[in-house]
Design a protein around this motif. Structure first.
Motif, PDB file in Angstrom:
ATOM      1  N   GLN A 140      -5.286  52.585  39.608  1.00  0.00           N
ATOM      2  CA  GLN A 140      -4.352  52.057  38.604  1.00  0.00           C
ATOM      3  C   GLN A 140      -3.326  51.142  39.259  1.00  0.00           C
ATOM      4  O   GLN A 140      -2.981  51.336  40.432  1.00  0.00           O
ATOM      5  N   PRO A 141      -2.838  50.140  38.518  1.00  0.00           N
ATOM      6  CA  PRO A 141      -1.855  49.222  39.116  1.00  0.00           C
ATOM      7  C   PRO A 141      -0.507  49.894  39.321  1.00  0.00           C
ATOM      8  O   PRO A 141      -0.111  50.747  38.541  1.00  0.00           O
ATOM      9  N   ALA A 142       0.171  49.506  40.384  1.00  0.00           N
ATOM     10  CA  ALA A 142       1.491  50.082  40.686  1.00  0.00           C
ATOM     11  C   ALA A 142       2.583  49.201  40.096  1.00  0.00           C
ATOM     12  O   ALA A 142       2.383  48.010  39.871  1.00  0.00           O
ATOM     13  N   GLU A 150      -0.066  45.713  43.645  1.00  0.00           N
ATOM     14  CA  GLU A 150      -0.639  46.781  44.477  1.00  0.00           C
ATOM     15  C   GLU A 150      -1.364  47.766  43.547  1.00  0.00           C
ATOM     16  O   GLU A 150      -1.068  47.822  42.357  1.00  0.00           O
ATOM     17  N   VAL A 151      -2.300  48.528  44.092  1.00  0.00           N
ATOM     18  CA  VAL A 151      -2.968  49.535  43.259  1.00  0.00           C
ATOM     19  C   VAL A 151      -2.829  50.914  43.886  1.00  0.00           C
ATOM     20  O   VAL A 151      -2.653  51.043  45.102  1.00  0.00           O
ATOM     21  N   CYS A 208      -3.379  57.627  46.975  1.00  0.00           N
ATOM     22  CA  CYS A 208      -3.297  56.805  48.188  1.00  0.00           C
ATOM     23  C   CYS A 208      -2.826  55.410  47.795  1.00  0.00           C
ATOM     24  O   CYS A 208      -3.356  54.810  46.865  1.00  0.00           O
ATOM     25  N   ARG A 209      -1.787  54.939  48.428  1.00  0.00           N
ATOM     26  CA  ARG A 209      -1.297  53.577  48.186  1.00  0.00           C
ATOM     27  C   ARG A 209      -0.666  53.065  49.467  1.00  0.00           C
ATOM     28  O   ARG A 209      -0.568  53.818  50.445  1.00  0.00           O
ATOM     29  N   LEU A 210      -0.217  51.837  49.462  1.00  0.00           N
ATOM     30  CA  LEU A 210       0.423  51.281  50.648  1.00  0.00           C
ATOM     31  C   LEU A 210       1.612  52.142  51.043  1.00  0.00           C
ATOM     32  O   LEU A 210       2.392  52.556  50.179  1.00  0.00           O
ATOM     33  N   ALA A 264      -4.572  52.801  52.235  1.00  0.00           N
ATOM     34  CA  ALA A 264      -4.977  51.758  51.288  1.00  0.00           C
ATOM     35  C   ALA A 264      -5.131  50.446  52.040  1.00  0.00           C
ATOM     36  O   ALA A 264      -4.284  50.102  52.863  1.00  0.00           O
ATOM     37  N   GLY A 265      -6.201  49.749  51.749  1.00  0.00           N
ATOM     38  CA  GLY A 265      -6.436  48.466  52.414  1.00  0.00           C
ATOM     39  C   GLY A 265      -6.545  47.350  51.390  1.00  0.00           C
ATOM     40  O   GLY A 265      -5.886  47.395  50.343  1.00  0.00           O
ATOM     41  N   ASP A 266      -7.400  46.385  51.683  1.00  0.00           N
ATOM     42  CA  ASP A 266      -7.546  45.262  50.765  1.00  0.00           C
ATOM     43  C   ASP A 266      -8.233  45.705  49.474  1.00  0.00           C
ATOM     44  O   ASP A 266      -8.886  46.744  49.421  1.00  0.00           O
TER      45      ASP A 266
END
Lengths: 483, 614
Positions: A386-388, A398-399, A418-420, A433-435
């Motif tokens: 889901q979008p952040a 970011e997702v 899991c996110r940046l 989280a990556g690309d």
């Protein structure tokens, strides 16, 4: 005996001497400074044959000597007590940090895991494998009537130049592959041959532009050849030969595009949308206006079996990439095939473009580089993406992924996000989280981190030691002296 | 005198009259005088990560494109709207600044057109045409902002060809992309005067403004707001038409109508009036000139510190400069609207501002603790130099309050960068102290005495005894040979007393080099500790964000090297001879500061890597 003791003392005094330590620190400073200049970010371009200064023996030796110096100095020269407590803590902190770093460097596994799905409405496939960072493998795929088999050939660090390596694993027993040469920096070029599997078709032209005459090779397969680099006007007015089906010359925006046909015809798709046709004969000059220039062209010959060849280019530069020459033996034919390392995605963990050899009869062999694939200790599934949103509620781009460990003996419990800057821990595995290639692919960096506790413990000891030595110790000693 | 004043006034008045230049013609400048944009300055607009005011948007856009927020004396707001509504007239004008000097040189060497090349060499700028794609030019024509006659196809081809060649060179690929992005912003600037959605209280997607007539967008936004936005689009089209026909009356009427509509729609929720006012003031007055003047006053006061009032003035000025800088940083933090967990430490401009502020605070604190004027003077000198860099904004140092990359949105970032900036400011102050020490002690080796007399006068150095003058004990000792034997015991006692008295007289006040060394050591200890904490926090953050605690990235490696220098200084002080200790410390501090500067700035310019943002 006393002489021996004296010599030992001298050795210990030297090994644990402050001046020795200072010299080592100076050497380390110079080495690291040089390494930052000699290991530019484009180091990935020297893949397979690069000499990593940060993993090389001189650095390990320097660090080893420095740790020895610290240990000897601490154990033999610093008496335990209030006066030297800071030095003890700092020195042991550095040693504990070094032990942790060594564990991390030798035992940590990290790489890239990819979760993909065929369409946005379908679920992501389970992630069971990852590409191990810092490794290289030559992948060979064999397609035969819709069936695809592949073999993975891990490659260690190879020495540049001619190789005498063992044959590679091939999915087809009738095809033998042997790495023959590694070029750290090579440039694509087009050549032609009369036998073996055809890769592309091309035409060789002679272009007369005013007083200047140049040879050009144009092909529908490899647009960026060294000719393109040499002749500036050529990449602006000459486009690759078109053999596409249906045979319609494609206009390139803002350029006149020349298309050479094998049946003795040429077509020019003009920048303004118009089209012209003309006839030519092999080895006979004809006039043509391209890109506002009056050119005289001669079609010298067709290359029905042209293939991508590579020429070494020691200085590097644009378009130059590392490449491996593989000697292919196929039935009665034996010849070279070059596999170029040119990552499709950003970073060294991406696949190189495939070099495909049509073998005839619906069969084809494809070669490409990629890091070695390994099995994840904990397979996982991406259950939701889901979008952040940012602090003001705006979409950040970011997702947030929800990851669930899978497998019959899963004891890791509930799914986690899991996110940046917020990795997910799945047992020994940490997932970052990556690309994002939304909505079809999600990339995750996975890693194990053995020895990290030792690293943090070492850092903590140093951080306690410094304020003690700098500010607390002088206070305590002053109070003691007054007393 | 009166005549001089009259001439000065005349010059100042003339400066206010806009003169036609390379970009704007006289008609445009006359029009600029008639357009009333005061009300638009505080208009809330949506930028990628926050609601800003129109003044900010205009300044950022124009300075991003042109390299300066004002073109030929017009206001940023007018320039923004003129370039937007009348884009076609500027397709061939030198508008797009080529920031990268290497790219500028290469472009000058590869562009075939002599007029274009001369224009680039003269102004450092290129026309947008040729830097943008052909279909974008068509987009301009479709929206009525350009007509076909304004498009010089040949120029488009020249630049496009030149850039196509340069972009294939690895080192120029990034600057070329940046140049193209800059030029593309000319076509469609971040033009988002979008208030909050009253239904959801959240952001309207930026695309919503342009898709208001689209059925899906209407469904997503709601019928009421879609209709409102369609009406506004209509107003904008009318405004564009009036703008291009230079109808100042109609333009002012429409500007006011749009402003009132947006204000009514957004209410105070989008951007409170106090925040809009603060942002406007911050854009105009960052306080750097005032801080610079106060720092200069502080340095001058310290130079005359033998007088008590001067010493007090010096300290008060430094405190005031610190307050101005702190207010500026706090305003930036509030305006950025990133939340308290993300302080303004996300790019080179902000880190430099933080380092200046920290240096002033550190200088004041150390001055009070060590009871010496050395740290405050060093802080003032460093802060003045760094403020000059902030005001000039060389290279990629930009004052824009831009959204940081998502990877930087982490609370650890604030601690990591703030600690390092504190450490770096201590290192910079240590450099100034070290240089002062080396110059002071080095003058003894210079052949010409008095060369540094002016420095000696500037620095509050206690007077030294004349070299020829012999201490009392030595004088007495020298005359013993000619003395009658009976007097010798009494004279010997006298000599001993004189020697003791002399020793006592020298002991309580350490001389200037010792004070410098003492201050240097204090700064070095602080720097070593803070840089160590900063590096460890960086490792923790890297483990959290990048999945590895250490990666030999250029910035990481140079930070470690900086630390190695200070570790070496601390150890060298243990083993070097007492007479050489301070000299070694000062000399290696210079090396350490150079390593720090390379870590902070050099790596970004020369090496790139993961830390290029800071």
């Amino acid at each position: 005996m006393s002489k021996d003791r004296s010599s030992l003392d001298k050795v210990i005094a030297f090994a644990g001497g402050t001046w020795t330590g200072l010299v080592l620190l100076g050497a380390l400073f110079i080495y690291l400074g040089a390494a930052t200049f000699l290991s530019p970010p484009e180091a990935s371009e020297r893949w397979l044959c690069r000499f990593d200064l940060y993993a090389a023996w001189p650095l390990k030796l320097l660090l080893g000597l420095l740790i020895t110096n610290i240990l000897v100095a601490t154990l033999y020269r610093l008496r335990p007590g209030l006066a030297h407590l800071g030095a003890w803590l700092a020195h042991f902190g550095v040693v504990v940090l070094a032990v942790g770093s060594a564990m991390y460097a030798t035992r940590s596994v990290s790489g890239l895991a990819v979760a993909g799905r065929p369409s946005a409405t379908q679920p992501f496939a389970a992630v069971e494998h990852f590409f191990i960072k810092g490794t290289a493998a030559l992948y060979v795929w064999q397609s035969d009537s819709g069936q695809v088999r592949h073999a993975q050939n891990p490659l260690g660090r190879l020495k540049a130049g001619t190789l005498q390596a063992e044959p590679l694993q091939s999915p087809d027993k009738n095809v033998s592959l042997t790495p023959a040469e590694l070029m750290p920096s090579a440039l694509p070029d087009l050549e032609w041959r009369d036998d073996g599997p055809a890769v592309a078709t091309a035409a060789e032209l002679l272009v007369r532009d005013g007083q200047q005459t140049q040879g050009q090779v144009v092909s529908n397969a490899y647009a960026q050849t060294r000719q393109a680099e040499r002749a500036q006007y050529a990449i602006n007015v000459l486009e690759p030969v078109e053999w596409s089906s249906p045979p319609q010359p494609k206009a390139v925006k803002g350029k006149d595009t020349l298309t050479i046909w094998p049946r003795g015809e040429y077509t020019v798709a003009q920048a303004d949308g118009g089209r012209r046709k003309g006839k030519y004969q092999l080895a006979q000059e004809f006039a043509l206006t391209l890109g506002g220039r009056e050119l005289k062209l001669t079609v010298q010959r067709f290359m029905e079996r042209s293939y991508l060849a590579l020429a070494p280019r020691p200085g590097g530069g644009p378009l130059a990439r590392p490449a491996l020459r593989v000697q292919v033996k196929l039935d009665q034919w034996e010849g070279p095939v070059w596999v170029m390392y040119q990552p499709v995605l950003a970073g060294p963990e991406a696949f190189s473009p495939f070099n495909t050899l049509p073998l005839g009869g619906g069969r084809a062999l494809s070669l490409a580089f990629a890091p070695q694939a390994g099995r994840l200790p904990v397979p996982f599934a991406v259950t939701q993406v889901q979008p952040a949103e940012g602090p003001s509620g705006q979409p950040t781009g970011e997702v947030i992924s929800t990851l669930a460990p899978i497998g019959p003996d899963n004891k890791l419990g509930a799914p986690r996000q899991c996110r940046l800057n917020q990795p997910a821990d799945l047992g020994p595995l940490r997932v970052f989280a990556g690309d994002v290639n939304w909505p079809l692919e999600m990339y995750y960096q996975v890693t194990t981190r053995p020895g990290l506790w030792s690293i943090w413990a070492g850092c903590l000891l140093v951080l306690v030691a410094l304020p003690y030595s700098f500010w607390l110790k002088p206070l305590l000693l002053r109070r003691e002296m007054r007393a | 005198m009166k005549r001089f004043a009259a001439i000065t006034l005349a010059i100042l008045l003339c400066a206010d009259v806009l003169a036609a230049g390379e970009i704007f013609d006289q008609a445009t400048l006359d029009f600029a005088r008639q357009v009333r944009l005061d009300g638009w300055q505080r208009l809330p607009v949506q930028v990628p990560d926050r609601i800003a005011i129109f003044d900010t948007l205009a300044r950022q856009h124009v300075s991003g494109l042109y390299g300066d927020c004002s073109i030929e004396g017009t206001s940023p707001e007018f320039t923004f709207l003129e370039l937007y509504f009348n884009a076609g007239a500027y397709l061939n004008k030198p508008l797009v600044a080529v920031g990268d000097s290497r790219l500028r040189r290469m472009l000058a060497a590869t562009i075939d057109s002599p007029p274009l090349r001369q224009q680039l060499e003269r102004t450092g700028r290129l026309p947008p045409l040729g830097l943008i794609q052909f279909n974008e030019v068509i987009f301009l024509a479709k929206t009525g902002r350009a007509v076909r006659e304004q498009v010089d196809i040949q120029q488009l081809g020249w630049l496009f060809q030149s850039l196509s060649v340069l972009v294939s060179q690895d080192k120029l690929a990034r600057p070329v992309q940046a140049l193209r992005a800059r030029a593309e912003s000319f076509i469609l600037p971040a033009w988002r005067i979008v208030p909050l959605d009253p239904a959801s209280g959240g952001y309207i997607p930026p695309e919503g403004l342009f898709d208001a007539t689209d059925a899906n967008a209407q469904k997503a936004l709601g019928a009421e707001i879609s209709k409102w936005m369609s009406d506004q689009l209509g107003n904008f089209m009318l405004l564009g038409k009036a703008w291009r026909s230079r109808d100042a009356g109609e333009v002012n009427r429409l500007l006011e109508q749009i402003r009132q509509d947006f204000a009514a729609r957004a209410g105070g929720g989008a951007l409170p009036a106090w925040r809009a006012g603060m942002e406007l003031q911050y854009n105009r007055f960052k306080g750097y000139w005032l801080a610079m003047a106060l720092l200069g006053l502080s340095l001058a006061g310290a130079a005359l510190a033998s007088r008590r009032w001067a010493a007090r003035l010096s300290t008060a000025s430094l405190v005031a400069a610190g307050a101005v800088l702190a207010a500026s940083a706090a305003a930036r933090w509030i305006i950025s609207h990133r939340g308290w967990s993300l302080p303004p430490l996300t790019n080179q401009y902000e880190t430099l501002l933080a380092a200046v502020l920290f240096a002033v605070l550190l200088g004041l604190a150390l001055g009070a603790i060590l009871r010496t004027r050395v740290p405050p003077m060093a802080a003032a000198a460093f802060a003045m130099a760094a403020l000059a860099v902030l005001m000039i904004q060389p290279g990629p140092v930009k004052a824009d309050i831009a959204a940081p990359g998502q990877i930087l949105v982490s609370p650890v970032l604030g601690y990591h960068v703030a600690t390092l900036m504190l450490g770096y400011s201590a290192i910079a102050m240590s450099l100034i102290v070290s240089l002062a020490y080396l110059i002071y002690t080095g003058r003894q080796f210079l052949a010409k005495p008095g060369r540094f007399r002016r420095l000696e006068n500037l620095l509050p150095i206690p007077p030294r005894p004349p070299e020829a003058a012999m201490p009392a004990a030595q004088v007495a000792e020298a005359s013993v040979e000619n003395m009658p034997e009976a007097q010798i015991p009494a004279v010997a006692q006298e000599c001993e007393q004189a020697a003791v008295a002399e020793q006592h007289a020298q002991a309580p006040s350490p001389d200037w080099p010792e004070r410098l060394d003492q201050a240097n050591l204090a700064l070095i200890r602080i720097a070593t500790f803070l840089v160590t904490v900063g590096v460890v926090l960086g490792a923790y953050w890297a483990d959290l964000s990048w999945g590895r605690w250490w990666g030999w990235d250029s910035k990481e490696t140079w930070a470690l090297m900086t630390l190695l220098v200070y570790v070496a200084i601390i150890h060298l002080r243990q083993v070097s001879a007492p007479s050489a200790r301070a000299t070694w410390t000062a000399a290696l501090s210079v090396v350490g500061c150079l390593a720090m500067l390379f870590t902070w700035w050099g790596v970004n310019y020369l090496m790139g890597g993961l830390h290029s943002y800071a």
